[in-house]
Design a protein around this motif. Structure first.
Motif, short mmCIF file in Angstrom:
data_model
loop_
_atom_site.label_atom_id
_atom_site.label_comp_id
_atom_site.label_asym_id
_atom_site.label_seq_id
_atom_site.Cartn_x
_atom_site.Cartn_y
_atom_site.Cartn_z
N PRO A 4 -6.08 -32.26 42.99
CA PRO A 4 -6.56 -31.01 42.38
C PRO A 4 -6.82 -31.15 40.88
O PRO A 4 -7.69 -30.45 40.34
CB PRO A 4 -5.44 -30.02 42.68
CG PRO A 4 -4.22 -30.85 42.93
CD PRO A 4 -4.73 -32.12 43.55
N ARG A 5 -6.09 -32.03 40.23
CA ARG A 5 -6.30 -32.22 38.78
C ARG A 5 -7.68 -32.78 38.50
O ARG A 5 -8.40 -32.30 37.61
CB ARG A 5 -5.21 -33.15 38.25
CG ARG A 5 -5.22 -33.38 36.75
CD ARG A 5 -3.99 -34.21 36.38
NE ARG A 5 -3.98 -34.59 34.99
CZ ARG A 5 -3.02 -35.33 34.42
NH1 ARG A 5 -2.00 -35.75 35.17
NH2 ARG A 5 -3.07 -35.63 33.14
N SER A 58 -12.64 -33.27 48.56
CA SER A 58 -11.24 -33.69 48.71
C SER A 58 -10.88 -33.77 50.18
O SER A 58 -11.49 -33.12 51.03
CB SER A 58 -10.30 -32.72 47.98
OG SER A 58 -10.40 -31.41 48.52
N GLY A 111 -10.29 -27.80 42.79
CA GLY A 111 -8.94 -28.14 43.22
C GLY A 111 -8.35 -27.20 44.24
O GLY A 111 -7.21 -27.38 44.67
N ARG A 141 -0.28 -28.95 43.43
CA ARG A 141 -0.92 -28.22 42.32
C ARG A 141 0.11 -27.48 41.48
O ARG A 141 -0.13 -27.18 40.30
CB ARG A 141 -1.97 -27.27 42.88
CG ARG A 141 -2.99 -26.80 41.88
CD ARG A 141 -4.23 -26.24 42.58
NE ARG A 141 -3.91 -25.25 43.59
CZ ARG A 141 -3.59 -23.97 43.33
NH1 ARG A 141 -3.57 -23.55 42.08
NH2 ARG A 141 -3.33 -23.14 44.32
#
Length: 496
Positions: A387-388, A403, A471, A493
């Motif tokens: 997510p970063r 993702s 993200g 997250r």
């Protein structure tokens, strides 16, 4: 002098700008040609040991490309998650190619695979990295070797930094020059890798010299290294002190390869008397040896490069396995008696991050403190980067980002641990050692989905599901059944 052989009329022969070479036919239908141990740079020995790679001059005659070339990894590594063979010899900067055709007009998509190993080990000479399934599906597969450990990434005053990164770039330049002779399209090159190889993919997005050398990135379980020059220089000074040499090019040039390999573990992994400090640093910043943000070859940290780097506009797929490091802390030991919040704080989490993470559904559902610590380390080292990175790529000129999560696991071992996804990516479920991570009967339908996603991405620039939104997903979850989930990395997250 390069070895040469008499041409065998029944063996495949590639005629490339670098020279002619003879390979082998894989045991497959339709036929697939494999060429191994092709040198892309001069042997990194003598004055070239700590220098930038020097591209190999074209050779005369026919190169014997029937066997894997020498590897930077040395010696018997014992049983490892991925069986990666060490091959002796000096000519360690080489590539391997699998292709269904030698017709330049084919213009097939290309995947260049960068192996993992924490930037200190690993080898392309693994049965898990056999590219036959990619070639079967119309994709040319290239694997490359690069300098690893201190030789490839250690900070040496007076020497070029990030030598391993320059090796990746030199190999990609070789691909641009030669891949059409193997039926590949130099304009459709996807770089892919797992663990340190995934970190390499992300690093190359920010490397100026890699601009234009690839059109897509696929990062599996990306391991990120420490971007600090000061930390890298400090580790170099520690190694020099242990070896009793000056911490510069002259001093390290006096050391044999064997001596560096003997001392390297003392600076490459957390150890006493700096165990806690090194562990905190690794969980915060990444691996202790690897690419360094030197301001030139790697201009800045990975998070900036993927969003604002010279190749940030290329499409990117990234994800992890669910339980990468779950087995690090054994249940039934002292770790199960530690207070949960104190244990997470002891591993370097801030008070606020510890509270957020412990309140997540993932943490709340974990009974064992030892398992909880394994989940925290997994999130800190691997999963939180998904997510970063996805969030970072919502700014600047970054391209689309997808993702995924690899969630499937065998009954024994009962976790989706580090490296479990690699044989699925290569569709090599019968390869030696796969049972150690995926059990005795890994599902072929899952391999079809995981392998198929990378094939589709290489062919079309889209893996087959919706792009990630900052993200929050959706993420493709590779499990039985395969599905898509929103906010699939919610627990990880919480550490951001």
């Amino acid at each position: 002098m390069l070895p040469s052989v008499q041409r065998d009329a029944e063996a495949p022969v590639a005629d490339t700008p670098s020279g002619r070479m003879i390979g082998t036919w894989a045991q497959s239908t339709p036929p697939i040609a494999a060429f191994r141990g092709i040198p892309y740079a001069q042997a990194p020995v003598g004055p070239l040991r700590f220098a930038a790679p020097v591209p190999r001059e074209p050779w005369a005659g026919i190169l014997d490309a029937t066997q894997f070339g020498p590897t930077p990894q040395r010696g018997d590594t014992g049983i490892t998650l991925i069986p990666e063979t060490s091959v002796p010899g000096d000519d360690t900067l080489n590539v391997n190619v699998w292709t269904p055709t030698l017709d330049p007009a084919a213009q097939l998509p290309v995947v260049v695979w960068i192996h993992g190993g924490g930037f200190t080990s690993g080898s392309p000479a693994s049965t898990w990295y056999d590219g036959s399934a990619f070639a079967r599906d119309g994709v040319v597969l290239v694997t490359l070797s690069y300098r690893i450990g201190f030789t490839g990434f250690g900070w040496i005053d007076g020497a070029v930094p990030n030598r391993g990164v320059l090796d990746w770039i030199c190999a990609l330049e070789w691909v641009q020059l030669n891949i059409a002779s193997f039926g590949g399209d130099p304009q459709r090159v996807t770089i892919a890798g797992q663990s340190a190889g995934g970190g390499a993919v992300l690093t190359l997005l920010g490397a100026p010299a890699a601009r234009g050398l690839f059109s897509g990135g696929y990062a599996l379980s990306a391991a990120i290294a420490d971007p600090s020059v000061d930390a890298a220089r400090d580790r170099s000074h520690r190694l020099a002190k242990l070896a009793r040499v000056t911490p510069d090019l002259h001093g390290f040039s006096e050391l044999t390869e064997a001596r560096i390999l003997e001392l390297q573990p003392k600076i490459a992994s957390p150890s006493a008397p700096r165990l806690l400090r090194d562990l905190h640093g690794m969980l915060r910043d990444g691996l202790l040896i690897g690419p360094v943000a030197d301001g030139s070859i790697v201009p800045g940290p990975v998070e900036h490069g993927v969003a604002h780097g010279p190749s940030a506009a290329v499409p990117l797929v990234l994800g992890t396995a669910d339980d990468e490091l779950l087995g690090m802390f054994k249940p039934g030991t002292v770790f199960d008696h530690m207070p949960r919040r104190a244990a997470v704080r002891a591993l370097g989490a801030s008070a606020a991050a510890a509270d957020r993470w412990l309140a997540s559904d993932q943490a709340q559902a974990t009974d064992s403190s030892a398992v909880l610590l394994g989940r925290y380390v997994t999130d800190a080292v691997f999963r939180s980067w998904v997510p970063r990175i996805a969030a970072a790529r919502t700014t600047g000129q970054a391209g689309p980002t997808w993702s995924y999560r690899f969630a499937w696991h065998a009954d024994e071992p009962p976790r989706a641990g580090h490296c479990i996804d690699v044989p699925f990516v290569f569709d090599q479920l019968a390869a030696p050692g796969v049972h150690r991570v995926a059990g005795e009967h890994p599902p072929q339908e899952l391999a079809d989905a995981v392998h198929g996603a990378l094939v589709r991405f290489a062919q079309h620039g889209d893996p087959g599901w919706e792009p990630d939104r900052g993200g929050l997903g959706p993420s493709r979850v590779f499990d039985l059944p395969v599905r898509d989930e929103t906010d699939a990395y919610a627990g990880a997250r919480a550490l951001l």
